[in-house]
Motif scaffolding. Sequence first.
Motif, PDB file in Angstrom:
ATOM      1  N   SER A 125      79.853  30.454  54.580  1.00  0.00           N
ATOM      2  CA  SER A 125      79.360  31.732  54.075  1.00  0.00           C
ATOM      3  C   SER A 125      77.888  31.686  53.711  1.00  0.00           C
ATOM      4  CB  SER A 125      80.173  32.172  52.856  1.00  0.00           C
ATOM      5  OG  SER A 125      80.159  31.170  51.849  1.00  0.00           O
ATOM      6  N   ASP A 126      77.395  30.541  53.286  1.00  0.00           N
ATOM      7  CA  ASP A 126      76.018  30.444  52.790  1.00  0.00           C
ATOM      8  C   ASP A 126      75.073  29.743  53.748  1.00  0.00           C
ATOM      9  OD1 ASP A 126      76.720  31.747  50.436  1.00  0.00           O
ATOM     10  OD2 ASP A 126      77.320  29.886  49.459  1.00  0.00           O
ATOM     11  N   GLY A 127      75.545  29.354  54.906  1.00  0.00           N
ATOM     12  CA  GLY A 127      74.724  28.650  55.880  1.00  0.00           C
ATOM     13  C   GLY A 127      75.382  27.338  56.264  1.00  0.00           C
ATOM     14  N   LEU A 128      75.329  26.995  57.550  1.00  0.00           N
ATOM     15  CA  LEU A 128      76.017  25.810  58.040  1.00  0.00           C
ATOM     16  C   LEU A 128      75.531  24.539  57.362  1.00  0.00           C
ATOM     17  CD1 LEU A 128      78.027  24.582  60.076  1.00  0.00           C
ATOM     18  CD2 LEU A 128      76.131  24.436  61.715  1.00  0.00           C
ATOM     19  N   ALA A 129      74.215  24.369  57.238  1.00  0.00           N
ATOM     20  CA  ALA A 129      73.695  23.134  56.639  1.00  0.00           C
ATOM     21  C   ALA A 129      74.084  23.026  55.168  1.00  0.00           C
ATOM     22  CB  ALA A 129      72.175  23.079  56.792  1.00  0.00           C
ATOM     23  N   GLN A 169      69.310  20.848  53.544  1.00  0.00           N
ATOM     24  CA  GLN A 169      70.539  21.618  53.359  1.00  0.00           C
ATOM     25  C   GLN A 169      70.173  23.018  52.895  1.00  0.00           C
ATOM     26  OE1 GLN A 169      73.508  19.318  51.185  1.00  0.00           O
ATOM     27  NE2 GLN A 169      72.848  17.455  52.221  1.00  0.00           N
ATOM     28  N   VAL A 170      69.685  23.817  53.842  1.00  0.00           N
ATOM     29  CA  VAL A 170      69.173  25.151  53.551  1.00  0.00           C
ATOM     30  C   VAL A 170      70.284  26.181  53.706  1.00  0.00           C
ATOM     31  CG1 VAL A 170      66.815  24.627  54.214  1.00  0.00           C
ATOM     32  CG2 VAL A 170      68.442  25.348  55.966  1.00  0.00           C
ATOM     33  N   GLY A 171      70.126  27.318  53.006  1.00  0.00           N
ATOM     34  CA  GLY A 171      71.092  28.396  53.093  1.00  0.00           C
ATOM     35  C   GLY A 171      70.836  29.436  52.015  1.00  0.00           C
ATOM     36  N   TRP A 172      71.816  30.302  51.785  1.00  0.00           N
ATOM     37  CA  TRP A 172      71.682  31.424  50.865  1.00  0.00           C
ATOM     38  C   TRP A 172      72.012  31.011  49.437  1.00  0.00           C
ATOM     39  CZ3 TRP A 172      69.937  35.995  49.578  1.00  0.00           C
ATOM     40  CH2 TRP A 172      70.580  36.743  48.594  1.00  0.00           C
ATOM     41  N   ASP A 173      71.135  31.366  48.515  1.00  0.00           N
ATOM     42  CA  ASP A 173      71.355  31.167  47.086  1.00  0.00           C
ATOM     43  C   ASP A 173      71.117  32.512  46.413  1.00  0.00           C
ATOM     44  OD1 ASP A 173      71.068  30.721  44.325  1.00  0.00           O
ATOM     45  OD2 ASP A 173      70.267  28.707  44.614  1.00  0.00           O
ATOM     46  N   PRO A 174      72.141  33.121  45.779  1.00  0.00           N
ATOM     47  CA  PRO A 174      71.974  34.468  45.223  1.00  0.00           C
ATOM     48  C   PRO A 174      70.907  34.550  44.141  1.00  0.00           C
ATOM     49  CG  PRO A 174      74.011  33.467  44.444  1.00  0.00           C
ATOM     50  CD  PRO A 174      73.482  32.590  45.540  1.00  0.00           C
TER      51      PRO A 174
END
Length: 335
Positions: A244-248, A321-326
């Motif tokens: 949900s927040d990005g594969l990595a 380990q990048v991705g979505w952080d609210p």
Amino acid sequence: MTNAAGAMLPTSETLADLREGEVLARIFPRLPGSAAQLLGPGDDAAVMRAPDGRYVVTTDMMIQGPDFRLAWSSPHDLGWKAAATNLSDVAAMGARPTALVVAIAAPPATPISVIEGIADGLRDCCEALAPGCGVVGGDLSASDALTLAVTAFGDLEGRDPVLRSGARPGDVVALAGRLGEAARGLDLLFRLAVDEDGVPDAALADILRAQHPEAVAAQLAPVPPIDRGPAASAAGATAMLDVSDGLALDAGRLARASGVGIDFARSALGENVERSLGGGEDHGLLVTFPPGTVLPDGFRALGVVTDAAGGVLVDGRPHDQVGWDPYRGWDGAVA
């Protein structure tokens, strides 16, 4: 009423014009029942069957601003996505979704048609992705920002839950679902569906939907592979989670929980590798299987599990380990 992109249009009936019971009477007939319910909406709580003796439960919120913009998402989109994101979390445990409990808070001036549209989206998503799953209760309240909170339940059907902590070195890393498509849709929306001041524009969003229907739909109304969760469990999955927040970022969570590393093959990540690794909201299922497992239908191999504890690698090289952080990804806008 709303237009195709969800912008609110003038209407004679709003939430402020109706009592709570009248609103519920309008939306209950639009909601699906659950095949597992013994008692549905109407009392203080629903009563559900739990044939396995165990059940999984998860919850997720969608809030106007950080999670959606009304100029882009139709009410049906909102209901669909609120259901889909929770169904995916249930599936990621290897369970079959059985029921949702939905709470909605909205400004009193919200047209009742918006709430009805959300109910329709909830129903259609359950019927399409998790037949037999229904809405068995919830709550209504007032708020400055439209907010949906969904709690989902699932039946393990006699199987053990598939945790994030079971991956072992040598396992195959596989995925069911898309990679980077929702991020592509979001990028298109922020570039091409805003006015000259950068404010989301419903008319431009309508045009974009027609030009890039798959990418926009992947962001606004995703179709997670819900049935692949139980299938992965039955095939012997050792670990699984919803991307949900990005594969990595999500692979890193699985790696740390299992005390292993995840090494992705660049060739398996598509044309835009960074978008595949960093883009969120595809809601695919990232799964590890023992070596030699014949992957269930719908899964494709992405890499292998290594002994590099907590690490995410691409072709053997460490990757952020990048991705979505609210708390870091939202720009503060709500329009």
